[in-house]
Design a protein around this motif. Structure first.
Motif, PDB file in Angstrom:
ATOM      1  N   LYS A 323      -5.985 -19.093  29.860  1.00 38.05           N
ATOM      2  CA  LYS A 323      -6.191 -17.734  30.586  1.00 38.05           C
ATOM      3  C   LYS A 323      -5.145 -17.524  31.675  1.00 38.05           C
ATOM      4  O   LYS A 323      -4.590 -16.445  31.942  1.00 38.05           O
ATOM      5  CB  LYS A 323      -7.565 -17.857  31.423  1.00 38.05           C
ATOM      6  CG  LYS A 323      -7.901 -16.526  32.028  1.00 38.05           C
ATOM      7  CD  LYS A 323      -9.544 -16.686  32.335  1.00 38.05           C
ATOM      8  CE  LYS A 323      -9.757 -15.380  33.200  1.00 38.05           C
ATOM      9  NZ  LYS A 323      -9.682 -15.597  34.540  1.00 38.05           N
ATOM     10  N   VAL A 324      -4.777 -18.601  32.407  1.00 42.08           N
ATOM     11  CA  VAL A 324      -3.707 -18.594  33.359  1.00 42.08           C
ATOM     12  C   VAL A 324      -2.459 -18.112  32.745  1.00 42.08           C
ATOM     13  O   VAL A 324      -1.720 -17.311  33.358  1.00 42.08           O
ATOM     14  CB  VAL A 324      -3.617 -19.742  34.170  1.00 42.08           C
ATOM     15  CG1 VAL A 324      -2.387 -19.956  35.072  1.00 42.08           C
ATOM     16  CG2 VAL A 324      -4.969 -20.162  35.027  1.00 42.08           C
ATOM     17  N   ILE A 325      -2.140 -18.663  31.895  1.00 42.85           N
ATOM     18  CA  ILE A 325      -0.748 -18.394  31.052  1.00 42.85           C
ATOM     19  C   ILE A 325      -0.692 -17.003  30.328  1.00 42.85           C
ATOM     20  O   ILE A 325       0.377 -16.263  30.495  1.00 42.85           O
ATOM     21  CB  ILE A 325      -0.399 -19.495  30.005  1.00 42.85           C
ATOM     22  CG1 ILE A 325      -0.026 -20.832  30.629  1.00 42.85           C
ATOM     23  CG2 ILE A 325       0.738 -18.793  29.139  1.00 42.85           C
ATOM     24  CD1 ILE A 325       0.256 -21.917  29.479  1.00 42.85           C
ATOM     25  N   MET A 326      -1.704 -16.456  29.883  1.00 43.14           N
ATOM     26  CA  MET A 326      -1.799 -15.173  29.027  1.00 43.14           C
ATOM     27  C   MET A 326      -1.879 -14.033  30.158  1.00 43.14           C
ATOM     28  O   MET A 326      -1.504 -13.093  29.814  1.00 43.14           O
ATOM     29  CB  MET A 326      -2.981 -15.167  28.038  1.00 43.14           C
ATOM     30  CG  MET A 326      -2.656 -16.090  27.082  1.00 43.14           C
ATOM     31  SD  MET A 326      -3.909 -16.175  25.713  1.00 43.14           S
ATOM     32  CE  MET A 326      -3.131 -14.563  24.826  1.00 43.14           C
ATOM     33  N   GLY A 327      -2.535 -14.303  31.345  1.00 46.53           N
ATOM     34  CA  GLY A 327      -2.927 -13.433  32.309  1.00 46.53           C
ATOM     35  C   GLY A 327      -3.617 -12.089  31.654  1.00 46.53           C
ATOM     36  O   GLY A 327      -4.573 -12.043  31.094  1.00 46.53           O
ATOM     37  N   ASP A 328      -2.801 -10.950  31.905  1.00 49.51           N
ATOM     38  CA  ASP A 328      -3.478  -9.535  31.436  1.00 49.51           C
ATOM     39  C   ASP A 328      -3.628  -9.449  30.017  1.00 49.51           C
ATOM     40  O   ASP A 328      -4.279  -8.629  29.513  1.00 49.51           O
ATOM     41  CB  ASP A 328      -2.674  -8.471  31.956  1.00 49.51           C
ATOM     42  CG  ASP A 328      -2.831  -8.550  33.533  1.00 49.51           C
ATOM     43  OD1 ASP A 328      -3.573  -8.979  34.163  1.00 49.51           O
ATOM     44  OD2 ASP A 328      -1.881  -7.722  34.271  1.00 49.51           O
ATOM     45  N   LEU A 329      -2.889 -10.405  29.250  1.00 52.13           N
ATOM     46  CA  LEU A 329      -2.989 -10.318  27.818  1.00 52.13           C
ATOM     47  C   LEU A 329      -3.944 -11.242  27.166  1.00 52.13           C
ATOM     48  O   LEU A 329      -4.066 -11.637  26.010  1.00 52.13           O
ATOM     49  CB  LEU A 329      -1.688 -10.568  27.283  1.00 52.13           C
ATOM     50  CG  LEU A 329      -0.380  -9.578  27.467  1.00 52.13           C
ATOM     51  CD1 LEU A 329       0.705  -9.971  26.896  1.00 52.13           C
ATOM     52  CD2 LEU A 329      -0.911  -8.217  27.206  1.00 52.13           C
ATOM     53  N   VAL A 330      -4.877 -11.805  28.143  1.00 58.56           N
ATOM     54  CA  VAL A 330      -5.665 -12.919  27.598  1.00 58.56           C
ATOM     55  C   VAL A 330      -6.950 -12.503  26.740  1.00 58.56           C
ATOM     56  O   VAL A 330      -7.199 -13.083  25.777  1.00 58.56           O
ATOM     57  CB  VAL A 330      -6.504 -13.548  28.837  1.00 58.56           C
ATOM     58  CG1 VAL A 330      -7.368 -12.589  29.520  1.00 58.56           C
ATOM     59  CG2 VAL A 330      -7.206 -14.868  28.573  1.00 58.56           C
ATOM     60  N   GLU A 331      -7.111 -10.994  26.689  1.00 55.45           N
ATOM     61  CA  GLU A 331      -8.036 -10.602  25.492  1.00 55.45           C
ATOM     62  C   GLU A 331      -7.546 -10.517  24.122  1.00 55.45           C
ATOM     63  O   GLU A 331      -8.186 -10.332  23.360  1.00 55.45           O
ATOM     64  CB  GLU A 331      -8.514  -9.113  26.005  1.00 55.45           C
ATOM     65  CG  GLU A 331      -9.510  -9.228  27.167  1.00 55.45           C
ATOM     66  CD  GLU A 331      -9.988  -7.801  27.742  1.00 55.45           C
ATOM     67  OE1 GLU A 331      -9.392  -6.875  27.089  1.00 55.45           O
ATOM     68  OE2 GLU A 331     -10.773  -7.657  28.437  1.00 55.45           O
ATOM     69  N   ASP A 332      -6.141 -10.834  24.045  1.00 49.77           N
ATOM     70  CA  ASP A 332      -5.590 -10.917  22.745  1.00 49.77           C
ATOM     71  C   ASP A 332      -6.369 -12.032  22.109  1.00 49.77           C
ATOM     72  O   ASP A 332      -6.398 -11.858  20.755  1.00 49.77           O
ATOM     73  CB  ASP A 332      -3.922 -11.085  22.928  1.00 49.77           C
ATOM     74  CG  ASP A 332      -3.590  -9.807  23.243  1.00 49.77           C
ATOM     75  OD1 ASP A 332      -4.225  -8.687  23.380  1.00 49.77           O
ATOM     76  OD2 ASP A 332      -2.091  -9.803  23.464  1.00 49.77           O
ATOM     77  N   GLU A 333      -6.468 -13.126  22.668  1.00 49.25           N
ATOM     78  CA  GLU A 333      -7.053 -14.244  21.783  1.00 49.25           C
ATOM     79  C   GLU A 333      -8.594 -13.900  21.431  1.00 49.25           C
ATOM     80  O   GLU A 333      -8.783 -14.465  20.484  1.00 49.25           O
ATOM     81  CB  GLU A 333      -6.858 -15.687  22.367  1.00 49.25           C
ATOM     82  CG  GLU A 333      -7.997 -15.852  23.628  1.00 49.25           C
ATOM     83  CD  GLU A 333      -7.499 -17.229  24.101  1.00 49.25           C
ATOM     84  OE1 GLU A 333      -6.884 -18.192  23.336  1.00 49.25           O
ATOM     85  OE2 GLU A 333      -8.382 -17.501  25.067  1.00 49.25           O
ATOM     86  N   ILE A 334      -9.170 -13.180  22.442  1.00 44.87           N
ATOM     87  CA  ILE A 334     -10.766 -12.749  21.949  1.00 44.87           C
ATOM     88  C   ILE A 334     -10.618 -11.836  20.813  1.00 44.87           C
ATOM     89  O   ILE A 334     -11.193 -12.273  19.571  1.00 44.87           O
ATOM     90  CB  ILE A 334     -11.295 -12.419  23.094  1.00 44.87           C
ATOM     91  CG1 ILE A 334     -11.399 -13.172  24.345  1.00 44.87           C
ATOM     92  CG2 ILE A 334     -12.917 -12.039  22.765  1.00 44.87           C
ATOM     93  CD1 ILE A 334     -11.803 -14.655  24.133  1.00 44.87           C
ATOM     94  N   ASP A 335      -9.583 -11.004  20.743  1.00 40.73           N
ATOM     95  CA  ASP A 335      -9.577  -9.911  19.743  1.00 40.73           C
ATOM     96  C   ASP A 335      -9.236 -10.584  18.502  1.00 40.73           C
ATOM     97  O   ASP A 335      -9.962 -10.398  17.470  1.00 40.73           O
ATOM     98  CB  ASP A 335      -8.413  -9.170  20.197  1.00 40.73           C
ATOM     99  CG  ASP A 335      -8.376  -7.925  19.218  1.00 40.73           C
ATOM    100  OD1 ASP A 335      -9.268  -7.090  18.991  1.00 40.73           O
ATOM    101  OD2 ASP A 335      -7.184  -7.773  18.452  1.00 40.73           O
ATOM    102  N   SER A 336      -8.364 -11.709  18.406  1.00 41.29           N
ATOM    103  CA  SER A 336      -8.087 -12.281  17.294  1.00 41.29           C
ATOM    104  C   SER A 336      -9.235 -13.011  16.380  1.00 41.29           C
ATOM    105  O   SER A 336      -9.233 -13.082  15.386  1.00 41.29           O
ATOM    106  CB  SER A 336      -6.647 -13.345  17.612  1.00 41.29           C
ATOM    107  OG  SER A 336      -7.330 -14.336  18.321  1.00 41.29           O
TER     108      SER A 336
END
Length: 380
Positions: A323-336
């Motif tokens: 979560k720290v690394i992905m920042g604002d794009l963290v929902e991308d891994e949930i979406d995948s």
């Protein structure tokens, strides 16, 4: 199996939960929330009045549907048609008590017809590897073990577990799932990449790393971090360690730094380290982490015979470092994950350590920096 879910944005607004509980008679309620929710007396009272088993923990981010939330509460209520659940808890007095504490948990669970155990435990002052070994030694051999450690938004200050007698900051609990109609699949994957030289573990004890290549482990680690060294231990989330065996082959396990000891020059890791192996630093990109989550989702779907049924619950436990690394794009891994396994209910949290299957051996191990995907269904 039926699932209902609500999100609380404030401790002062309990109406969504009151409405859910008045219309739905749950057997089990999972609560993944920021700390103020867990210690809020009116919320605790409302949950107790439901008559359901209530379990949860503090987080470093809550997951609901395809959203990653911060400082909120995700409450998921589950009603089983053909299965049973039980809930037990124990205190974990300190890190050396991790194994024995897990043994106490296992002893409290009825073993007949036990299919799986969901474990939630404090995220600090605990050895995740010891926790798992204690469970494995005292549970039936084929019992699926999955779960994670509580978080506190990378503050490394205080975490809570919500159990039968309220919230505690030195606690572990286990939810036992029983019944042949129940199907649970768990898969973990990372997406990190190693870099730099192999460093020989020359002195370590369980999850305390004292020396690499005969030098203080903290000195070696700081030499790689540069300016990030001033932010330890939280900056350790960005640079975990890959475990490598004597043949310099990856073990498929990653370790995150929980704490440092300047005087001893040691690193406290979230799980045990191989005393006869090597370690390498790791880094990650958003693309790599999203790819790891997608891999976990794909494998979970392949292994689960009822993954796409309308009553499937997806439980996601991912590491705060991601979560720290992905920042604002963290929902991308949930979406995948959700795109591959569409389900009416998705819950979970960002953790200080993940408990789940090793992707090669299938055995339960303690992970860091992974996304773990659990699919839970009940068939008629």
């Amino acid at each position: 199996m039926q699932v209902r879910q609500c999100v609380l944005t404030s401790v002062d607004t309990l109406t969504p939960l009151s409405s859910l509980l008045s219309q739905f008679n749950a057997d089990l309620i999972l609560v993944f929330a920021d700390q103020p929710f867990l210690v809020h007396q009116p919320l605790q009272k409302l949950l107790r009045q439901s008559g359901a088993l209530v379990a949860g923990c503090s987080t470093a981010g809550e997951i609901a549907g395809m959203k990653v939330l911060d400082h909120q509460a995700v409450i998921t209520a589950i009603k089983f048609s053909h299965s049973q659940v039980s809930l037990v808890s124990t205190s974990i007095t300190d890190m050396p008590d991790s194994h024995d504490g897990a043994a106490r948990l296992a002893a409290k669970l009825e073993s007949q017809d036990l299919r799986a155990v969901l474990v939630l435990a404090t995220g600090l002052n605990i050895n995740g590897s010891g926790l798992i070994s204690g469970l494995q030694q005292h549970l039936p051999e084929k019992t699926l073990i999955f779960g994670g450690l509580a978080g506190d938004y990378a503050q490394f200050s205080e975490t809570f577990v919500l159990g039968p007698d309220g919230p505690h900051n030195h606690c572990a609990l286990a939810i036992g799932f029983y019944g042949e109609k129940l199907h649970i699949t768990n898969v973990a994957a990372g997406g990190w990449q190693p870099f730099g030289p192999y460093r020989k573990v020359t002195r370590a004890s369980e999850n305390i790393l004292y020396e690499l290549d005969g030098q203080p482990a903290l000195d070696i680690y700081k030499s790689y971090l540069g300016e990030y060294a001033q932010q330890l231990p939280s900056s350790g989330l960005l640079f975990p360690l890959e475990m490598v065996n004597e043949a310099r082959e990856s073990c498929g396990l990653v370790r995150t730094i929980l704490d440092i000891d300047e005087q001893e020059g040691s690193l406290t890791l979230a799980g045990d380290v191989m005393t006869n192996g090597y370690l390498r630093l790791m880094f990650a990109s958003n693309e790599g982490l999203t790819g790891g989550a997608e891999m976990a989702a794909r494998l979970a779907a392949e292994q689960h015979p009822h993954a796409l049924t309308k009553n499937c619950l997806i439980l996601l436990i991912s590491c705060v470092g991601r979560k720290v690394i992905m920042g604002d794009l963290v929902e991308d891994e949930i979406d995948s994950v959700v795109q591959l396994n569409p389900a009416p209910a998705v819950t979970g949290f960002y953790s200080y350590g993940e408990i789940g299957a090793h992707k090669e051996s299938g055995q339960c191990v303690f992970h860091n920096q992974t996304m773990t995907v659990s699919l839970i269904t009940e068939v008629s």
